[in-house]
Design an enzyme around this catalytic site. Structure first.
Site, short mmCIF file in Angstrom:
data_model
loop_
_atom_site.label_atom_id
_atom_site.label_comp_id
_atom_site.label_asym_id
_atom_site.label_seq_id
_atom_site.Cartn_x
_atom_site.Cartn_y
_atom_site.Cartn_z
N GLY A 244 0.80 -1.22 0.00
CA GLY A 244 0.00 0.00 0.00
C GLY A 244 0.84 1.27 0.00
N HIS A 245 0.17 2.39 -0.06
CA HIS A 245 0.85 3.69 -0.12
C HIS A 245 1.56 3.98 1.20
CE1 HIS A 245 -3.12 4.52 1.58
NE2 HIS A 245 -2.64 5.61 2.11
#
Lengths: 375, 375, 375
Positions: free
Chosen positions: B258-259
């Protein structure tokens, strides 16, 4: 196609207008055009037939439904299991021209079979071969030395790595990966991990490297006939022998099949299944959605593993497993019941203790959920 | 390559014909050609050497095997951990011509390093740069401003988003995604969800919208040197700082990062691992297949998380975690044992109750699995 | 852009130099250039503002921070929920030229809207249509008869299958698959699996085939407006009616959405979620990372399912579920507490037994973890 031809193709009986034009097979509530055939081969769909705007209906022999509502009714024998036959009549057949699209990049020594279609922007590497009447739709890759059988259908973005072999009548969906490298690495300082764990804090290892050396996966992926591979599924190549997928096996989307895996014939692997390296799956096995299997385990022939199960032991032939970790399904069900019983038991014993059962004295339970702490 | 050269490359000892041509390294039972070298560096493979049709064998010093069966034997020191070295000799080296394939679409201001290969139908965006001697096989994308280091190998269909940076010697597999947007949205009516839940039925919210506004992920993905990214793996860009992958880290297929995630050096992330936004993974950590980590948690350096574990707390450096939810492995094992004990305990107590233990009276258990209900 | 324009765009107050040029929005510790704006809208980032090398800061009204450190400060009202607005100012806007790139392969009868951009090596099939001002970046596919709305952004490698419909303002990320076939097969000998299981060993079935016949998925995928689909996500087409994704719904990476699924408006599906065939998800529902839902189940409107939950029952509207298998979250939490209590109870009872409680005699526990075996 006319209604009578559809009835004949399905070995069915026709009532009403025989020359009605049929174009699409749809759910009864989705019908919107004259050519739409409302398919009602389950109790649920038969029940809603009177709400359908279709003019043509296809039902099972013996079903009760408002037949005067339809201009044409086709009655077939069978059950829900007739859907393969029914849907086959209407299935998507890409409208392509055999031959190599001018935008495709095909190596001079690649072999393109008779009647095969190589779509736009496809890449076919040196020494690769495509069997007769296979269709590669667009933007897919058949790398150097890879082979694809006859009558295959390859959707856009599929990647078939160097040397991999795919049999006849394969259907490979969007962006699937056949033959990426397996995942196998050896640390340069094998004991370092354990040392760090022994040390507890891990602090001592902070500044050190422990480089991971790759075990190259030198072999290929070998796929039998009549195999379907879902969108975005990865099947990695083997180290010293092929990763093998048996004929007739169907694989759903986003499935991960590690290096050296061997899968038998006629297996079903549902969405997001993950098989670690070296797993062996027997013929006819069914793995439900999201099933995971740890490396080098064996799933016996005709075994069934329920959705979301995480398999950490071998599964015998014909067994049905479920749970986390996976155990025989009966045991998994029992474990769930057990938890409910235990909840009641604990509640009961808490009361008993409050009443002063011998040897079990009540604590003042003021620290949240710790009533069994001994005084 | 001749057998004597192979022996020399592996610092091994040669017995028999030294000038035998070697072509492939294979599992003993996969040998079919004269040039096949049967690799037997584990007890399992040594045991089956006498069934091999290979004429050349490669074994570990000290192994007992039917050596008269082979024309050539190469004996190496070491163990299974010699596989990186052995397989490196035989590894796949794409047969490409440096330069830009005429079908590739390369922006005029992109920088292509010396000896780099840009394969067919690759897209290189404005301001992007490819380091010397890197190979982009085919149909991959290096978007505007993205950079790829030296000696990289990029397989077909890989997407490297705008501005992302990949270091030297990277290996990026089929259809991997580097630098898609992170997943971060803010509802326009933040309390609506809770209100609906308070209301129980959710009915009140039926007709209302609660639009989700996007937090744009403005930063990039930054990948160190010697990183491998598996097929169909997604590494999302960061919001205000890069998502970072440390040097030497190896990532398997179908992994989701994920970010804002930060991963240290020399980590191993096995297939289908999922790291939610903002997770931090220390150096040398190992995450087994299908491990999931909730957002913003920290996995300490040299920690190991067993396959299929779902991590909902920080994991200390050097710790070994397992289970759902993940706890220290010893505790996870104890919990499994505990369930077995509890099953026996419940069975025992059921009997005790039937016998009329004080305060615990037997129900007529006729409602299936509820024996602990009080009268 | 100048600082005063940024302040105006965000309806904020400016302190200091108003004409400073702003270029990037960054985390305070990532600032390295004059134009970098340190974004500090959370306590964590405000705390580290004095370590920032930025010359421009953007903070929330009321925050205490070393303001003399910055040449320009922009003060905005709001909270973390201002991030959509703030990041929107800086978001990536691809630098493209409307029109069809000469390397794209566009069917003569495809409709390309005004101001739309068809990037390099894109394929647009016969009868497909792209709405006005939409951008397809590169190497993506819009198959025969598929439609894309206005103002969409399609990243490289996205595949939109034949006939599928995507609404306005969609954002589709790297290599996503819209409209691959659903996964539905019927065995030719339906009883064979059960027979093999009854037989236990599975041996009898060893040599037999049980071919799987495909139920073709004849319908499409229908996606509303303002939908985002993550990288490497698969949304399969429906059998006799469309798989439907409601407007405003956001889907993360590596999500699997099976055939016939229907998802309402404004839902959030986090990374690696998997919905089996026929699942129905109500408006506004939130599915955390890695949630799995078994086929044909219903998730009610505004329900929330916690990360990693495996759903095997319907989830009522407005409910919050968690666990394996998923149950109401309160129950899931209670189950975890229960395990801790049980551990203490078992430890306690073991002692009690050793002391000779009536009817519970201690075994000599020398077979590892089986203390409750009866004599």
């Amino acid at each position: 196609m006319r209604a009578h031809a559809l009835a004949a193709a399905l070995d069915g009986r026709l009532i009403g207008r025989a020359d009605a034009e049929v174009s699409r097979a749809v759910h009864p509530l989705e019908a919107s055009c004259d050519g739409d055939v409302a398919i009602a081969v389950s109790p649920d769909t038969i029940r809603i037939l009177d709400e359908s705007r279709a003019k043509i209906a296809l039902v099972l022999e013996g079903a009760k439904f408002p037949d005067q509502r339809f201009q044409t009714v086709i009655v077939v024998r069978g059950s829900r299991s007739s859907l393969p036959k029914i849907t086959d009549v209407f299935r998507y057949r890409p409208d392509v021209q055999p031959g190599v699209h001018p935008s495709a990049v095909v190596a001079p020594d690649a072999v393109i079979g008779e009647g095969a279609t190589i779509g736009p922007l496809v890449v076919i590497g040196p020494g690769a071969s495509v069997g007769p009447h296979s269709t590669i739709l667009s933007q897919a890759t058949l790398a150097a030395g890879a082979t694809l059988g006859t009558d295959c259908l390859v959707y856009p973005g599929v990647r078939i790595g160097w040397g991999c072999r795919v049999g006849d009548r394969a259907v490979l969906h969007h962006n699937a990966s056949i033959g990426a490298d397996g995942f196998s690495f050896v640390p340069t300082r094998p004991g370092a991990l354990e040392a760090a764990q022994g040390a507890g804090s891990g602090a001592l290892a902070k500044s050190e490297r422990n480089e991971l050396q790759k075990v190259h996966t030198l072999s290929i992926v070998e796929i039998g006939d009549d195999v379907e591979v879902g969108a975005l599924t990865a099947i990695d190549r083997g180290t010293l022998k092929p990763t093998r997928i048996g004929s007739g096996t169907k694989i759903d989307d986003l499935v991960m099949i590690g290096h050296n895996v061997e899968i038998g014939v006629d297996c079903l692997l549902c969405g997001q299944v993950g098989l670690a390296g070296g797993v062996i799956v027997g013929d006819g096995a069914v793995l439900g959605g999201r099933v995971g299997v740890a490396d080098h385990l064996k799933i016996g022939a005709w075994a069934v593993v329920a959705a979301a199960a995480c398999v950490g032991t071998n599964v015998p032939a014909g067994a049905v497993y479920a749970g986390y970790p996976a155990v025989p399904r009966a045991e998994a069900m029992e474990n769930l019941k057990l938890m409910r019983r235990v909840r009641r038991l604990v509640a009961r014993l808490t009361e008993v203790r409050s009443g002063g059962v011998e040897g079990l004295q009540a604590n003042t339970d003021n620290n949240g959920g710790r009533p069994w702490e001994r005084r």
